[in-house]
Write a protein that holds these residues in place. Structure first.
Motif, mmCIF file in Angstrom:
data_model
loop_
_atom_site.group_PDB
_atom_site.id
_atom_site.type_symbol
_atom_site.label_atom_id
_atom_site.label_comp_id
_atom_site.label_asym_id
_atom_site.label_seq_id
_atom_site.Cartn_x
_atom_site.Cartn_y
_atom_site.Cartn_z
ATOM 1 N N ALA A 187 0.820 -1.211 0.000
ATOM 2 C CA ALA A 187 0.000 0.000 0.000
ATOM 3 C C ALA A 187 0.857 1.265 0.000
ATOM 4 O O ALA A 187 0.533 2.248 -0.675
ATOM 5 C CB ALA A 187 -0.927 -0.015 1.210
ATOM 6 N N ALA A 191 1.218 4.187 -2.842
ATOM 7 C CA ALA A 191 0.960 5.583 -2.489
ATOM 8 C C ALA A 191 2.130 6.498 -2.823
ATOM 9 O O ALA A 191 2.038 7.713 -2.611
ATOM 10 C CB ALA A 191 0.631 5.689 -1.002
ATOM 11 N N GLY A 370 -4.951 -6.457 4.461
ATOM 12 C CA GLY A 370 -5.236 -5.473 3.421
ATOM 13 C C GLY A 370 -6.093 -4.328 3.923
ATOM 14 O O GLY A 370 -5.857 -3.160 3.583
ATOM 15 N N ALA A 371 -7.091 -4.645 4.734
ATOM 16 C CA ALA A 371 -7.964 -3.598 5.278
ATOM 17 C C ALA A 371 -7.181 -2.664 6.191
ATOM 18 O O ALA A 371 -7.378 -1.436 6.171
ATOM 19 C CB ALA A 371 -9.129 -4.229 6.030
ATOM 20 N N ARG A 374 -4.960 -0.372 4.002
ATOM 21 C CA ARG A 374 -5.747 0.672 3.331
ATOM 22 C C ARG A 374 -6.166 1.768 4.303
ATOM 23 O O ARG A 374 -6.105 2.966 3.988
ATOM 24 C CB ARG A 374 -6.978 0.052 2.656
ATOM 25 C CG ARG A 374 -6.659 -0.787 1.431
ATOM 26 C CD ARG A 374 -7.922 -1.153 0.682
ATOM 27 N NE ARG A 374 -8.808 -2.016 1.466
ATOM 28 C CZ ARG A 374 -8.750 -3.332 1.492
ATOM 29 N NH1 ARG A 374 -7.820 -3.975 0.789
ATOM 30 N NH2 ARG A 374 -9.608 -4.042 2.222
ATOM 31 N N ALA A 378 -4.912 5.660 4.067
ATOM 32 C CA ALA A 378 -5.965 6.673 3.954
ATOM 33 C C ALA A 378 -5.861 7.683 5.089
ATOM 34 O O ALA A 378 -6.048 8.894 4.881
ATOM 35 C CB ALA A 378 -7.337 6.008 3.962
ATOM 36 N N CYS A 389 -10.270 1.186 12.394
ATOM 37 C CA CYS A 389 -10.205 0.212 11.311
ATOM 38 C C CYS A 389 -11.047 -1.015 11.647
ATOM 39 O O CYS A 389 -10.757 -1.727 12.615
ATOM 40 C CB CYS A 389 -8.755 -0.195 11.058
ATOM 41 S SG CYS A 389 -8.550 -1.411 9.744
#
Length: 415
Positions: A187, A191, A370-371, A374, A378, A389
């Motif tokens: 990630a 980015a 993955g969550a 992210r 973010a 989260c």
């Protein structure tokens, strides 16, 4: 249109280092509600509970009926940019260094006019949407963005000052072995992070995925044991001046509360890694990061702690671990105040149960790697201080805000 952000040149060690400067930070107690909302990247304004009038600027009594019953609520961020100007000089040292700086007035559909920072792609007379973000002093400020996303929008200099965007920055992840580290690396690279350092304890002990991570361009695996002061200090001496974002994901977890354990061995290890590990990292890397808050495109911007949402209120089945998380949360709040003079924000990512071996018997929903990755990225892009989260973490946060004592009883099995 916003010009794409270019990679920064190498720093010239013969030049005087820029001193971090902050925008004005004084706020009234009423205005702190804007800051609290900005910490979670929420656009909130005061609404009168009696007549419903929306308030701006924040105040102690309603502008229409003088009621003091004013609630902070999520508000429609849409409006029209009715006036704008560009500040080219200022008596404030921070804004003088950042000039030119656009500012203006937006008439919200909610019925009030607000003074805001203005994104470079906004046009007077056109529709915009407002965001609420923390500035370098850690206070909530409003900014107008184009109603629709534009190319390279995140590279706007004013917007970048209000975020901790990983683009062109160098990141240290404390624990390379963590289950979620590969997802974090992926990630962050997506980015735009240029370099990712991974801390590895006990390098002699093999672990799956090491070779794949080491083979990635821009990824470097380096010795780091957060329970060893010498190890932390040595790595800080090697790369401390290059770390723009530090992600403290080191964690030691074992099930068990107070009475279910027969000794304090596991609890001691949890405190060593989860709380004292944070302190060791902060003492070694914190001063350097705080001093580099004005290094331009790749200035030091964020310290991230990944914590259990049960730092707010413990789950008795993991009571000792949750105690270490509560200690880490308290330390992170102290660290936030100490890092603020350098313009470096401290962001806590709170998660519910994660997909790992120590939560096998916990029913879903659980947070996947993955969550988590992210949500973390973010949060950096939005300049948050608090990120929730997963469904469990968000639910716990909402219930905790409504009644900490009620939630304590619910977690204890009283309902």
């Amino acid at each position: 249109m916003t010009d794409p952000l270019k990679p920064p040149p190498k720093k010239d060690p013969q030049k005087v280092q820029a001193v971090p400067l902050l925008p004005p930070s004084m706020r009234s107690r009423a205005a702190m509600g804007l800051t609290a909302a900005a910490a979670e990247a929420r656009f909130m304004l005061q609404h009168c509970a009696r007549c419903g009038a929306v308030q701006y600027p924040p105040r102690d009594a309603c502008r229409e009926c003088l009621s003091v019953d004013l609630d902070w609520r999520d508000t429609d961020p849409r409006g029209v940019l009715i006036a704008e100007t560009t500040v080219r000089t200022s008596p404030n040292l921070y804004f003088r260094g950042q000039a030119p700086w656009r500012t203006g007035t937006v008439r919200l559909e909610a019925g009030v006019s607000v003074v805001v920072h203005v994104h470079g792609d906004c046009v007077k007379g056109q529709a915009v949407r407002l965001i609420n973000r923390l500035d370098r002093a850690g206070q909530g400020v409003l900014m107008a963005l184009p109603e629709e996303a534009t190319p390279d929008m995140a590279d706007d200099p004013e917007l970048r000052e209000l975020t901790a965007d990983p683009k062109h920055r160098r990141v240290l992840i404390a624990d390379a072995r963590a289950d979620h580290t590969p997802a974090l690396v992926q990630a962050l690279r997506a980015a735009g992070a240029t370099t990712i350092f991974l801390g590895e304890a006990e390098a002699w002990r093999p672990w799956p995925g090491r070779a794949a991570l080491a083979a990635l361009e821009g990824v470097h695996i380096l010795p780091l044991d957060v329970t060893d002061t010498a190890s932390v200090t040595e790595l800080a001496g090697e790369i401390g001046g290059k770390v723009d974002i530090l992600i403290n994901n080191a964690r030691f977890l074992r099930p068990g509360g107070v009475l279910s354990r027969t000794d304090t061995a596991w609890a001691r290890e949890e405190m060593e890694v989860n709380a004292l590990g944070l302190m060791r990292l902060a003492q070694a890397f914190g001063p350097g990061m705080r001093a580099r808050g004005a290094d331009g495109v790749n200035s030091a911007v964020a310290w991230v702690n990944i914590l259990s949402a049960h730092a707010l209120v413990p789950d008795p089945a993991y009571g000792a671990f949750d105690a270490s998380q509560a200690a880490a949360l308290s330390l992170s709040q102290s660290l936030r105040a100490e890092m603020r003079p350098g313009g470096v924000r401290v962001m806590n990512v709170f998660t519910g149960p994660t997909e790992d071996a120590w939560h096998q018997d916990v029913p879903p929903p659980k947070v996947t790697p993955g969550a988590l990755a992210r949500a973390l990225v973010a949060g950096l892009r939005e300049g948050c201080e608090e990120v929730w989260c997963g469904d469990v973490a968000r639910d716990l946060a909402e219930r905790w805000r409504k009644g900490p004592k009620v939630l304590e009883r619910e977690m204890g099995g009283d309902t």
